[in-house]
Design a protein around this motif. Structure first.
Motif, PDB file in Angstrom:
ATOM      1  N   THR A 179       0.832  -1.213   0.000  1.00 40.98           N
ATOM      2  CA  THR A 179       0.000   0.000   0.000  1.00 40.98           C
ATOM      3  C   THR A 179       0.859   1.254   0.000  1.00 40.98           C
ATOM      4  O   THR A 179       0.568   2.220  -0.714  1.00 40.98           O
ATOM      5  CB  THR A 179      -0.942  -0.010   1.212  1.00 40.98           C
ATOM      6  OG1 THR A 179      -1.743  -1.187   1.171  1.00 40.98           O
ATOM      7  CG2 THR A 179      -1.849   1.212   1.209  1.00 40.98           C
ATOM      8  N   LEU A 180       1.933   1.255   0.784  1.00 37.36           N
ATOM      9  CA  LEU A 180       2.824   2.422   0.820  1.00 37.36           C
ATOM     10  C   LEU A 180       3.521   2.626  -0.520  1.00 37.36           C
ATOM     11  O   LEU A 180       3.675   3.764  -0.977  1.00 37.36           O
ATOM     12  CB  LEU A 180       3.850   2.272   1.945  1.00 37.36           C
ATOM     13  CG  LEU A 180       3.285   2.375   3.359  1.00 37.36           C
ATOM     14  CD1 LEU A 180       4.346   2.036   4.382  1.00 37.36           C
ATOM     15  CD2 LEU A 180       2.690   3.746   3.615  1.00 37.36           C
ATOM     16  N   GLU A 198      -2.599  11.221   0.689  1.00 35.77           N
ATOM     17  CA  GLU A 198      -1.906  10.054   1.219  1.00 35.77           C
ATOM     18  C   GLU A 198      -2.822   8.857   1.426  1.00 35.77           C
ATOM     19  O   GLU A 198      -2.366   7.776   1.776  1.00 35.77           O
ATOM     20  CB  GLU A 198      -1.183  10.418   2.510  1.00 35.77           C
ATOM     21  CG  GLU A 198      -0.020  11.349   2.247  1.00 35.77           C
ATOM     22  CD  GLU A 198       0.795  11.674   3.480  1.00 35.77           C
ATOM     23  OE1 GLU A 198       0.370  11.323   4.607  1.00 35.77           O
ATOM     24  OE2 GLU A 198       1.863  12.280   3.323  1.00 35.77           O
ATOM     25  N   THR A 205       1.076   4.180  -2.822  1.00 36.69           N
ATOM     26  CA  THR A 205       0.809   5.580  -2.485  1.00 36.69           C
ATOM     27  C   THR A 205       1.990   6.497  -2.806  1.00 36.69           C
ATOM     28  O   THR A 205       1.819   7.561  -3.387  1.00 36.69           O
ATOM     29  CB  THR A 205       0.464   5.703  -0.984  1.00 36.69           C
ATOM     30  OG1 THR A 205      -0.652   4.871  -0.701  1.00 36.69           O
ATOM     31  CG2 THR A 205       0.145   7.141  -0.622  1.00 36.69           C
ATOM     32  N   TYR A 206       3.205   6.092  -2.445  1.00 40.82           N
ATOM     33  CA  TYR A 206       4.353   6.989  -2.536  1.00 40.82           C
ATOM     34  C   TYR A 206       5.296   6.731  -3.703  1.00 40.82           C
ATOM     35  O   TYR A 206       6.155   7.552  -3.981  1.00 40.82           O
ATOM     36  CB  TYR A 206       5.158   6.944  -1.232  1.00 40.82           C
ATOM     37  CG  TYR A 206       4.374   7.455  -0.064  1.00 40.82           C
ATOM     38  CD1 TYR A 206       4.118   8.811   0.074  1.00 40.82           C
ATOM     39  CD2 TYR A 206       3.859   6.588   0.887  1.00 40.82           C
ATOM     40  CE1 TYR A 206       3.387   9.295   1.143  1.00 40.82           C
ATOM     41  CE2 TYR A 206       3.126   7.072   1.962  1.00 40.82           C
ATOM     42  CZ  TYR A 206       2.895   8.418   2.075  1.00 40.82           C
ATOM     43  OH  TYR A 206       2.170   8.895   3.132  1.00 40.82           O
TER      44      TYR A 206
END
Length: 102
Positions: free
Chosen positions: A56-57, A86, A60-61
């Motif tokens: 997931t991170l 975010e 997102t990033y």
């Protein structure tokens, strides 16, 4: 763009070229990735596995869409934007939806 591959420094701007983005770099094993973690980030459930969290991170990033909002002076507005941006579900993933937006 570097079609000839002559810029060595560009390797650091791809996920594979940054060792710190690999959980193993920080001492996590494959079995660690299946352990439950308690998280409290927007759009994430509180009972995810570490593998789900890392995925997931990255979504997102480490995606292809970026947002610049630190030129905004109001902390309240920045926090409002950050809470939405975010959230992993903020940027649509379907090509059709992205084409209508952008």
């Amino acid at each position: 763009l570097d079609p000839l591959g002559i810029h060595d420094w560009r390797q650091f701007f791809v996920t594979e070229g940054v060792p710190e983005l690999d959980p193993a770099y920080h001492g996590f094993s494959e079995s660690d990735l299946d352990q439950k973690v308690d998280v409290s980030f927007p759009g994430m459930s509180g009972d995810m596995t570490l593998r789900d969290l890392v995925s997931t991170l990255k979504k997102t990033y480490s995606n292809k869409v970026g947002f610049e909002y630190f030129h905004i002076d109001s902390l309240k507005k920045v926090e409002w934007l950050r809470a939405r941006i975010e959230n992993p579900d903020f940027v649509p993933t379907s090509k059709e939806k992205l084409m209508t937006i952008y």
